[in-house]
Write an enzyme that holds these catalytic residues in place. Structure first.
Site: not given
Ligand SMILES: NC(=O)c1ccc[n+]([C@@H]2O[C@H](COP(=O)([O-])OP(=O)(O)OC[C@H]3O[C@@H](n4cnc5c(N)ncnc54)[C@H](OP(=O)(O)O)[C@@H]3O)[C@@H](O)[C@H]2O)c1
Length: 302
Positions: A17, A42, A66-67, A131, A135, A156
């Site tokens: 995202q 990766d 991130a995971y 998780y 982090k 969120w």
């Molecule tokens: N989503 C939320 O609500 C939320 C809330 C608070 C903080 N955050 C933080 O915001 C950041 C961005 O989140 P997001 O929502 O954009 O996450 P997302 O949509 O789940 O995207 C995660 C990205 O990380 C990649 N990824 C997963 N495992 C990996 C690995 N082992 N090595 C390299 N790349 C990997 C995924 O690749 P694939 O497409 O191949 O899986 C994807 O490109 C993250 O740090 C997350 O912890 C998110």
């Protein structure tokens, strides 16, 4: 804001995202950038980290990889640790050695939600699940590398790209007449495009690196709601665009058991971000309409 950055920005997690929105925002600002995703970059393949940095030769790295599967992490602690802790730490070491500033993204889930008022960066962390713990371990390890790292804790996230609560709510409305959503978890929905713009605003300042930039900052939208309140706002925005809203029933967290425990109140005080970088994200309500509109355009109304 005019950018002073002269080389490419390396964006990791390009398929996610935030990575996707960062690439879009960078393109609009005509910034030079390289976005990398798996398998090219990766965290499970340690050598890919250094290889991507060397190939891009960036002036800045933004780590959006991130995971993020909060519940799945409970039974995949090793994978979560590699992607959220040891992998980012390796990236931090590489950036530190090369003198490249790094923006890393973290989460409100480093807190247990028991404070009862918005969290400050100085508040003690106490993650309630794997998780959040992974982090938090990543934050600590990154700071220990000595890299010039800006760690942004957000919350969120939702967007028109990828899996998120807004897409789930709109999908549920197409399938069912009643949707049950928890009303006793408080936080702040943050539209990913808003966060991406904020990150690029910060990025533009980093060429003139200041010691105050290093550390943890809270970076979520302003205001607060519950998941139930967020769902209500999503349906209110979708109804005029043709979606028939379902009956929205407020339930308690105990009525929606999940593998990972979530913080009951993870509101973030974002004053340090504003004071240090002059960056403020908008009120959360402002961006619900535009993202819902995009989601309906992509996924359909009915
Ligand atoms: N989503 C939320 O609500 C939320 C809330 C608070 C903080 N955050 C933080 O915001 C950041 C961005 O989140 P997001 O929502 O954009 O996450 P997302 O949509 O789940 O995207 C995660 C990205 O990380 C990649 N990824 C997963 N495992 C990996 C690995 N082992 N090595 C390299 N790349 C990997 C995924 O690749 P694939 O497409 O191949 O899986 C994807 O490109 C993250 O740090 C997350 O912890 C998110």
């Amino acid at each position: 804001m005019v950018s002073l950055l002269t080389g490419p920005i390396l964006i990791t997690g390009g398929s996610g995202q935030l990575g996707h929105a960062l690439a879009e925002a960078a393109r609009e600002r005509r910034l030079e950038f390289v976005a990398v995703s798996r398998p090219e970059f990766d965290f499970d393949l340690g050598e890919s980290i250094a290889a991507c940095v060397a190939a891009a030769n960036p002036c800045l790295v933004i780590n959006a990889a991130a995971y993020t599967a909060v519940d799945a992490a409970e039974s995949n602690a090793d994978a979560a640790d590699r992607a959220n802790h040891t992998g980012p730490a390796r990236l931090g070491e590489i950036c530190a050695a090369a003198g490249i500033p790094l923006i890393h993204v973290s989460t409100d889930y480093v807190f247990d939600g028991d404070k009862g008022s918005p969290y400050l960066e100085t508040d003690p962390t106490h993650p309630t699940g794997v998780y959040g713990a992974s982090k938090r371990a990543g934050e600590i390890a990154l700071l220990a590398t000595g890299a010039n790292v800006v760690i942004l804790r957000t919350a969120w996230l939702y967007s028109a790209h990828g899996k998120n609560f807004a897409r789930t709510m709109l999908g549920a409305a197409r399938k069912t007449n009643e949707v049950r959503v928890v009303m006793d978890q408080k936080g702040t929905p943050t539209a990913v495009p808003d966060l991406a713009e904020a990150i690029l605003d910060i990025a533009a300042l980093l060429e003139d690196w200041q010691p105050a930039y290093r550390g943890v900052f809270h970076a979520a939208s302003a205001g607060e709601t519950s998941w139930h309140g967020f769902a209500a706002a999503i349906y209110a925005a979708a109804q005029p665009l043709g979606l028939k809203p379902p009956t929205l029933t407020a339930i308690a967290t105990r009525d929606w058991p999940t593998p990972a425990k979530r913080p009951a109140d993870s509101r973030l005080d974002c004053g340090k971000l504003a004071a240090t970088f002059g960056v403020r994200l908008p009120e959360w309500q402002v961006s619900v309409g535009p993202v819902v509109q995009q989601l309906l355009a992509l996924d359909g109304v009915g």
